[in-house]
Design an enzyme around this catalytic site. Structure first.
Site, PDB file in Angstrom:
ATOM      1  N   CYS A 102       0.931  -7.650  11.994  1.00  0.00           N
ATOM      2  CA  CYS A 102       1.118  -7.662  13.125  1.00  0.00           C
ATOM      3  C   CYS A 102       0.633  -8.818  13.722  1.00  0.00           C
ATOM      4  CB  CYS A 102       0.745  -6.303  13.729  1.00  0.00           C
ATOM      5  SG  CYS A 102       1.950  -5.102  13.542  1.00  0.00           S
ATOM      6  N   ASP A 134      -8.924 -10.094   8.909  1.00  0.00           N
ATOM      7  CA  ASP A 134      -8.623  -8.657   8.673  1.00  0.00           C
ATOM      8  C   ASP A 134      -9.502  -7.469   8.967  1.00  0.00           C
ATOM      9  OD1 ASP A 134      -6.333  -7.169   7.605  1.00  0.00           O
ATOM     10  OD2 ASP A 134      -7.449  -6.679   5.816  1.00  0.00           O
ATOM     11  N   TYR A 191      -1.145  -3.574  -7.228  1.00  0.00           N
ATOM     12  CA  TYR A 191      -1.059  -4.294  -5.930  1.00  0.00           C
ATOM     13  C   TYR A 191      -2.210  -4.505  -5.087  1.00  0.00           C
ATOM     14  CZ  TYR A 191      -0.217  -5.373  -1.083  1.00  0.00           C
ATOM     15  OH  TYR A 191      -0.368  -5.829   0.319  1.00  0.00           O
ATOM     16  N   SER A 226      -1.158  -3.822  10.278  1.00  0.00           N
ATOM     17  CA  SER A 226      -0.854  -4.527   9.155  1.00  0.00           C
ATOM     18  C   SER A 226       0.420  -5.330   9.355  1.00  0.00           C
ATOM     19  CB  SER A 226      -0.524  -3.862   7.823  1.00  0.00           C
ATOM     20  OG  SER A 226      -1.854  -3.086   7.654  1.00  0.00           O
ATOM     21  N   ARG A 270       0.940  -1.099  -0.008  1.00  0.00           N
ATOM     22  CA  ARG A 270      -0.151   0.016   0.068  1.00  0.00           C
ATOM     23  C   ARG A 270       1.103   1.228   0.008  1.00  0.00           C
ATOM     24  NH1 ARG A 270      -1.708   0.764   4.363  1.00  0.00           N
ATOM     25  NH2 ARG A 270      -1.060  -1.077   5.529  1.00  0.00           N
ATOM     26  N   ARG A 281       2.158 -12.230  -0.802  1.00  0.00           N
ATOM     27  CA  ARG A 281       0.783 -12.659  -0.299  1.00  0.00           C
ATOM     28  C   ARG A 281       0.135 -13.759  -1.020  1.00  0.00           C
ATOM     29  NH1 ARG A 281      -1.652  -8.919   4.017  1.00  0.00           N
ATOM     30  NH2 ARG A 281       0.057  -7.692   4.417  1.00  0.00           N
ATOM     31  N   HIS A 293     -10.366  -2.643  11.458  1.00  0.00           N
ATOM     32  CA  HIS A 293      -9.205  -3.489  11.027  1.00  0.00           C
ATOM     33  C   HIS A 293      -9.148  -4.637  11.886  1.00  0.00           C
ATOM     34  CE1 HIS A 293      -4.871  -3.590   9.199  1.00  0.00           C
ATOM     35  NE2 HIS A 293      -5.512  -4.566   8.673  1.00  0.00           N
ATOM     36  N   LYS A 297      -9.564  -2.651   1.655  1.00  0.00           N
ATOM     37  CA  LYS A 297      -9.230  -1.535   2.522  1.00  0.00           C
ATOM     38  C   LYS A 297      -9.820  -0.256   1.971  1.00  0.00           C
ATOM     39  CE  LYS A 297      -6.997  -3.927   5.050  1.00  0.00           C
ATOM     40  NZ  LYS A 297      -5.645  -4.267   5.316  1.00  0.00           N
TER      41      LYS A 297
HETATM   42  P1  GTP Z   1      -2.207  -7.821   7.471  1.00  0.00           P
HETATM   43  O1  GTP Z   1      -2.869  -9.010   6.566  1.00  0.00           O
HETATM   44  O2  GTP Z   1      -1.238  -7.061   6.614  1.00  0.00           O
HETATM   45  O3  GTP Z   1      -3.300  -7.013   8.001  1.00  0.00           O
HETATM   46  O4  GTP Z   1      -1.500  -8.555   8.633  1.00  0.00           O
HETATM   47  P2  GTP Z   1      -1.731  -9.381   9.766  1.00  0.00           P
HETATM   48  O5  GTP Z   1      -2.090  -8.509  10.932  1.00  0.00           O
HETATM   49  O6  GTP Z   1      -2.868 -10.434   9.339  1.00  0.00           O
HETATM   50  O7  GTP Z   1      -0.370 -10.167   9.964  1.00  0.00           O
HETATM   51  P3  GTP Z   1       0.064 -11.790   9.992  1.00  0.00           P
HETATM   52  O8  GTP Z   1      -0.890 -12.513  10.858  1.00  0.00           O
HETATM   53  O9  GTP Z   1       0.121 -12.019   8.758  1.00  0.00           O
HETATM   54  O10 GTP Z   1       1.281 -11.617  10.531  1.00  0.00           O
HETATM   55  C1  GTP Z   1       2.333 -10.915   9.966  1.00  0.00           C
HETATM   56  C2  GTP Z   1       3.859 -11.507  10.592  1.00  0.00           C
HETATM   57  O11 GTP Z   1       3.787 -11.536  11.980  1.00  0.00           O
HETATM   58  C3  GTP Z   1       4.385 -12.806  10.019  1.00  0.00           C
HETATM   59  O12 GTP Z   1       5.556 -12.612   9.693  1.00  0.00           O
HETATM   60  C4  GTP Z   1       4.228 -13.606  11.268  1.00  0.00           C
HETATM   61  O13 GTP Z   1       5.035 -14.603  11.288  1.00  0.00           O
HETATM   62  C5  GTP Z   1       4.457 -12.691  12.429  1.00  0.00           C
HETATM   63  N1  GTP Z   1       3.665 -13.128  13.748  1.00  0.00           N
HETATM   64  C6  GTP Z   1       2.291 -13.071  13.839  1.00  0.00           C
HETATM   65  N2  GTP Z   1       2.021 -13.701  15.126  1.00  0.00           N
HETATM   66  C7  GTP Z   1       3.122 -13.506  15.585  1.00  0.00           C
HETATM   67  C8  GTP Z   1       3.167 -13.968  17.203  1.00  0.00           C
HETATM   68  O14 GTP Z   1       2.332 -14.093  17.917  1.00  0.00           O
HETATM   69  N3  GTP Z   1       4.625 -13.726  17.639  1.00  0.00           N
HETATM   70  C9  GTP Z   1       5.763 -13.295  16.732  1.00  0.00           C
HETATM   71  N4  GTP Z   1       6.878 -13.161  17.313  1.00  0.00           N
HETATM   72  N5  GTP Z   1       5.231 -12.981  15.363  1.00  0.00           N
HETATM   73  C10 GTP Z   1       4.184 -13.122  14.987  1.00  0.00           C
HETATM   74  C1  SPV Z   2      -2.851  -4.728   5.259  1.00  0.00           C
HETATM   75  O1  SPV Z   2      -1.614  -4.195   4.693  1.00  0.00           O
HETATM   76  O2  SPV Z   2      -3.348  -4.382   6.416  1.00  0.00           O
HETATM   77  C2  SPV Z   2      -3.494  -5.737   4.479  1.00  0.00           C
HETATM   78  C3  SPV Z   2      -2.900  -6.241   2.987  1.00  0.00           C
HETATM   79  O3  SPV Z   2      -4.398  -6.435   4.978  1.00  0.00           O
HETATM   80  S1  SPV Z   2      -3.773  -4.985   1.958  1.00  0.00           S
HETATM   81  O4  SPV Z   2      -4.895  -5.464   1.638  1.00  0.00           O
HETATM   82  O5  SPV Z   2      -2.631  -4.803   0.956  1.00  0.00           O
HETATM   83  O6  SPV Z   2      -4.158  -3.612   2.801  1.00  0.00           O
HETATM   84 MN    MN Z   3      -4.940  -5.559   6.913  1.00  0.00          MN
END
Ligand code: GTP
Ligand code: SPV
Ligand code: MN
Length: 600
Positions: A252, A279, A199, A250, A70, A376, A228, A208
């Site tokens: 996290c 999400d 993207y 994002s 983004r 992704r 979110h 979003k």
């Molecule tokens: P968006 O799709 O961008 O909104 O992200 P999201 O919040 O769904 O994040 P996602 O669950 O894909 O996690 C992103 C990164 O955080 C990955 O590299 C994971 O390995 C890492 N991660 C997720 N949960 C944990 C956790 O409990 N501990 C640690 N250390 N890392 C974590």
């Molecule tokens: C984020 O960035 O929080 C996502 C991926 O979930 S996107 O759809 O690109 O915003």
């Molecule tokens: Mn997101």
């Protein structure tokens, strides 16, 4: 044409007149039509067909290296009044913005096909669902929207013949020129314009742009909330399921938490975890006065790197069929995919995410990444082994707890509970997190990210906080309890202290026990914390009661620094909102200062 709705037909005609495509194709969502589009994209090289035995129905796509995340600095909220966009959004006068964009769209689809995509955010027929129409010149967008939304002619059934309550989305990849890239929301016009990107977050306009930026504005006016947030259910051995929403910025950990595998101690007792969303949540009070959530999406657009059989087997299994992979690496030996930490064996014969043939072992050993950090997968929710039986429930699921969280190496403890809804709103408003690869720009810089909505709130964040306070008034004692978590505290060597992933359920269990009034807590200056012995550490290697005490410690000096630090501190952040900052938020900040001062 799939509808007689005049508002839709007029708007699409206007877009055709502007973009001047050679051809217009209405997407009915039929398998026949989708197959033809897949074949065409494969023939032109826009998509690559992966190993159909190992990954049936899976496709690969590569975006331009300048177009991998983004772009917050090129994202605009164009309300009539600047103050309605607020200090955290880029703003331009809507008429000026249209005047700038229209020449860019003029004739942009000459020689191309315009695809007209009807879609529903939320289950078809749900009272919480909303209709969108996206026109685009990208087959990649059509195929992704098919996975991420309820796409096709049934979406128009929800709209009917006369309503003009649909979100208009105009997308053209144009020349994918980063200097001319714009992601623009016009909340008062129910309209989104996106240009010069291909993207995900910039072009899947249901996600979003609509389900958060436009929907947050709609929610404020209509008495609901677009957040979110992931939505998960925890089923106890008696078969009762309690639902939790969690807002993390994002990349996290939302997808990971939403699909977690319970640790042995809970699994053996018969606990189960169900994924409703990973999400976005749309939340509205139900007939019984409780807050109900639906996931407006129909698939997962998840971060690939870090996903493996240990960290998130459910996500990995979800991607085994019918999935589109974007910007991961290709294993040339068997035409499958690879990304960092999928396993410890990068393919020797690899194509890295930009398209170079490399020796993956040497390439990664030299410190390069085969997959882009924000690569992704787009995977259908129905593939997910733990998808909730309530996934398509038109009324949503009742929420017991709302959890905020971010990446904080220090300051924020493992978990704390807010004193009440108002304080919980404050806790969300002061969230901060280290930036990630999900947005273009520096990674690892702590910034304030209220409710994980900084890049996604479609109106003035001060008004948004007031809306949270108003929703609390409506919900009264039926409101979910509000918590804050941090899985990312590090030790002196920079290593994460808490094991995270599935073990996060141990913290969720304390949260649910608090909601049920089953466990006491310790009052601290920042909120209620668990007694360390109330976080179950049975079966955890290397984690002792002292580790938990350490993870729960509240360092007054670092909290005060977080408040008073110039520029990025809470006080400086709040000051940006002027009169729009609700008096309640000021009061909450004052109270926190006093509690910290007394604790010193
Ligand atoms: P968006 O799709 O961008 O909104 O992200 P999201 O919040 O769904 O994040 P996602 O669950 O894909 O996690 C992103 C990164 O955080 C990955 O590299 C994971 O390995 C890492 N991660 C997720 N949960 C944990 C956790 O409990 N501990 C640690 N250390 N890392 C974590
Ligand atoms: C984020 O960035 O929080 C996502 C991926 O979930 S996107 O759809 O690109 O915003
Ligand atoms: Mn997101």
């Amino acid at each position: 044409m799939l509808t007689n709705n005049k508002h839709v037909l007029d708007w699409v005609q206007e877009m055709v007149d502007l973009c001047k495509p050679d051809k217009v194709e209405w997407i009915d969502g039929s398998e026949e039509q989708l197959k033809a589009l897949r074949d065409e994209a494969i023939a032109t090289g826009e998509m690559i067909e992966l190993n159909q035995e190992k990954l049936p129905g899976c496709l690969y796509h590569r975006t331009k290296p300048n177009d991998v995340a983004r772009v917050e600095d090129r994202t605009f909220i164009c309300s009539k009044k600047k103050e309605d966009a607020g200090p955290t959004n880029n703003w331009m006068d809507p008429a000026e913005m249209h005047a700038m964009l229209n020449p860019m769209y003029d004739g942009v689809m000459k020689g191309r096909t315009m695809y007209v995509i009807p879609y529903s955010m939320g289950p078809i027929g749900s009272p919480l669902a909303k209709v969108g129409v996206e026109v685009t010149d990208s087959i990649y967008v059509v195929l992704n929207m098919d996975i991420m939304t309820r796409m096709g002619k049934q979406a128009f059934e929800n709209l009917g013949e006369t309503s003009d309550d649909f979100v208009r989305g105009l997308h053209s990849k144009a020349d994918v020129d980063p200097e001319k890239r714009y992601i623009v929301q016009f909340p008062e016009e129910n309209t989104i314009c996106s240009i010069n990107s291909a993207y995900g977050g910039n072009v899947l306009l249901g996600k979003k742009c609509f389900a958060l930026r436009i929907a947050s504005y709609q929610g404020k006016n209509e008495g609901w909330m677009a957040e979110h947030m992931l939505i998960l259910g925890i089923e106890n051995p008696q078969g009762e399921t309690k639902y939790i929403c969690a807002a993390f910025p994002s990349a996290c950990g939302k997808t990971n938490l939403a699909m977690l595998i319970p640790p042995e101690i809970y699994k053996n007792q018969g606990y189960k975890v169900w994924t409703v969303g990973d999400d976005i949540a749309w939340l509205k009070p139900g007939p019984d006065g409780r807050l109900y959530a639906i996931n407006p999406e129909n698939g997962f657009f998840g971060v690939a790197p870090g996903t493996n059989l240990k960290s998130n087997p459910n996500a990995l299994h979800t991607t085994e069929k019918g999935t589109i992979f974007t910007n991961v690496a290709i294993n040339e030996d068997n035409n499958t995919v690879w990304w960092e930490s999928l396993d410890k064996n990068p393919p020797v014969h690899a194509i890295e995410w930009k398209g170079e043939h490399v020796n993956g072992v040497e390439y990664t050993a030299a410190g390069n990444k085969l997959a882009h950090p924000n690569s992704r997968f787009t995977a259908p929710a129905k593939n997910c082994p733990c998808v909730s039986p309530e996934f398509n429930n038109p009324n949503g699921v009742p929420i017991s707890a709302i959890v905020f969280g971010g990446r904080r190496a220090k300051t924020a403890p493992l978990v704390y509970q807010s004193f009440d809804w108002k304080h919980g709103t404050f806790v969300g408003s002061i969230m901060a997190s280290e930036t990630t690869a999900a947005a273009a720009g520096a990674v690892g810089v702590v910034r304030r990210d209220p409710m994980a909505m900084l890049p996604f709130c479609g109106y003035n964040m001060g008004d948004y906080w007031q809306h949270w306070l108003d929703m609390g008034e409506i919900l009264g004692d039926k409101a979910p309890k509000i918590f804050h978590v941090n899985w990312f505290r590090t030790d002196d060597n920079g290593h994460f202290i808490w094991p995270g992933f599935g073990d996060n359920m141990r913290v969720l269990m304390w949260i649910l026990a608090r909601c049920a009034g089953e466990v006491d807590a310790v009052k601290t200056p920042i909120g209620y914390e668990p007694k360390p012995e109330d976080i179950n550490i049975e079966g955890l290697d290397g984690i002792t009661l002292d580790t938990i005490k350490d993870l729960l410690s509240v360092d007054v000096a670092s909290w005060e620094d977080d408040i008073y630090r110039p520029v990025t501190g809470i006080e400086a952040f709040y000051a940006k909102f002027g009169d729009k900052l609700p008096a309640e938020m000021k009061k909450q900040l004052f109270n926190l200062k006093v509690r910290l001062a007394v604790a010193e």
